[in-house]
Design a protein around this motif. Structure first.
Motif, PDB file in Angstrom:
ATOM      1  N   ALA A 146      27.402  87.564 151.232  1.00 55.81           N
ATOM      2  CA  ALA A 146      26.320  88.908 151.231  1.00 55.81           C
ATOM      3  C   ALA A 146      27.038  89.979 151.313  1.00 55.81           C
ATOM      4  O   ALA A 146      27.514  90.554 152.247  1.00 55.81           O
ATOM      5  N   LEU A 147      26.756  90.986 150.543  1.00 56.49           N
ATOM      6  CA  LEU A 147      27.527  92.312 150.355  1.00 56.49           C
ATOM      7  C   LEU A 147      26.592  93.329 151.043  1.00 56.49           C
ATOM      8  O   LEU A 147      26.896  93.975 151.881  1.00 56.49           O
ATOM      9  N   ASP A 148      25.150  93.329 150.750  1.00 58.36           N
ATOM     10  CA  ASP A 148      24.098  94.029 151.229  1.00 58.36           C
ATOM     11  C   ASP A 148      23.060  93.627 151.085  1.00 58.36           C
ATOM     12  O   ASP A 148      22.705  92.019 150.646  1.00 58.36           O
ATOM     13  N   ASP A 149      21.892  93.875 151.782  1.00 59.87           N
ATOM     14  CA  ASP A 149      20.357  93.371 151.540  1.00 59.87           C
ATOM     15  C   ASP A 149      20.011  92.965 150.190  1.00 59.87           C
ATOM     16  O   ASP A 149      20.192  94.114 149.391  1.00 59.87           O
ATOM     17  N   GLY A 150      19.862  91.840 149.923  1.00 60.69           N
ATOM     18  CA  GLY A 150      19.379  91.478 148.615  1.00 60.69           C
ATOM     19  C   GLY A 150      20.424  91.386 147.470  1.00 60.69           C
ATOM     20  O   GLY A 150      20.344  91.269 146.102  1.00 60.69           O
TER      21      GLY A 150
END
Length: 286
Positions: A146-150
């Motif tokens: 996961a890089l960022d939220d979403g």
């Protein structure tokens, strides 16, 4: 950091291959629609068995690699040496044709969804005649980060953040890996999200959107389109109102001449003629 701009778009073109499998071809529509070291990208996707059931009966390859990424479905790969490999949902087969392989890729289902991609990756001249080989990669071998939220990335080849894919290039060892140091990522983004993805500045790169749509520098990349990227070391991308899912594929250019005749990819016309003679005389894989 220098952001990669969108250079141009290649719409996926409806075509068929094998014994009549329907697909969309972006890279590889012609000899002029390539991105060194990538020769071709096909997307196949259908819920109708008539579109895929005939599969890809036995056929030869020489001089490059094929990467088959199965999103949904089940295919069986077999070759002239007796190797067999089941490619199921979420799995990858990385095949090095090298000096020669004769293989088949046949569906193992009579109904339901068949969806995935096949990428052709060129080999440098010094490696075109090396022995053929396979690597079957199971879904649980492919890390997701996961890089960022979403925003999440499934890393098939290369490295994103702390996630290393099961396929690595030469930067990870002096005698292991692939010369072109391929990066092959499956990126998912929720609606309205944005992401900054690191892309090696030494590499040519493109994305292929297969769900939703995206935007790069304010320019839309619609579904079923490849977007060739300009130079840089990062990609800033925004998801559309329905979110997006795309492949990001990058590799070091080989910068050598390419002569292709169907399933044979060499550097000179003479080498192509030799491949044809070898295939005709049963020496392609010898």
């Amino acid at each position: 950091m220098q952001a990669r701009a969108l250079h141009f778009l290649i719409p996926g073109r409806d075509t068929s291959d094998g014994a009549g499998v329907r697909l969309k071809r972006s890279l590889g529509q012609s000899a002029h629609v390539r991105l060194d070291p990538f020769l071709m990208l096909d997307e196949f996707s259908s819920d109708d068995a008539a579109d895929y059931i005939a599969g890809f009966p036995s056929h030869p390859h020489r001089g490059f690699e094929t990467v088959t990424y199965m999103l949904d479905g089940h295919m069986l790969h077999e070759d002239h040496l007796g190797n067999r490999g089941d490619l199921k949902s979420g799995g990858v087969q990385w095949m090095t044709a090298g000096r020669g392989i004769i293989h088949s890729e046949m569906p193992q289902q009579n109904e339901g969804r068949m969806r995935g991609f096949q990428l052709w990756l060129n080999l440098p001249a010094k490696e075109k005649m090396k022995p053929a080989g396979y690597r079957d990669i199971q879904p649980d071998e492919i890390p997701v980060t996961a890089l960022d939220d979403g925003v999440s990335v499934r890393v098939i080849a290369g490295e994103v953040a702390t996630a290393q894919g099961p396929v690595q290039g030469p930067i990870h060892g002096p005698s292991q890996g692939i010369t072109t140091d391929p990066q092959y990522w499956d990126v998912s983004m929720d609606a309205g999200t944005a992401a900054t993805l690191p892309v090696p500045e030494t590499h040519n790169a493109f994305i292929y959107v297969f769900e939703g749509d995206a935007a790069i520098g304010g320019r839309e990349v619609p579904r079923h389109h490849a977007a060739i990227l300009r130079d840089g070391d990062t990609l800033h991308i925004h998801a559309g109102q329905d979110g997006t899912r795309f492949l990001l594929i990058a590799g070091k250019p080989i910068k050598e001449p390419i002569v292709q005749y169907g399933p044979f990819v060499m550097n000179t016309a003479e080498e192509i003629e030799q491949a044809l003679r070898d295939y005709r005389d049963g020496r392609l894989t010898a």
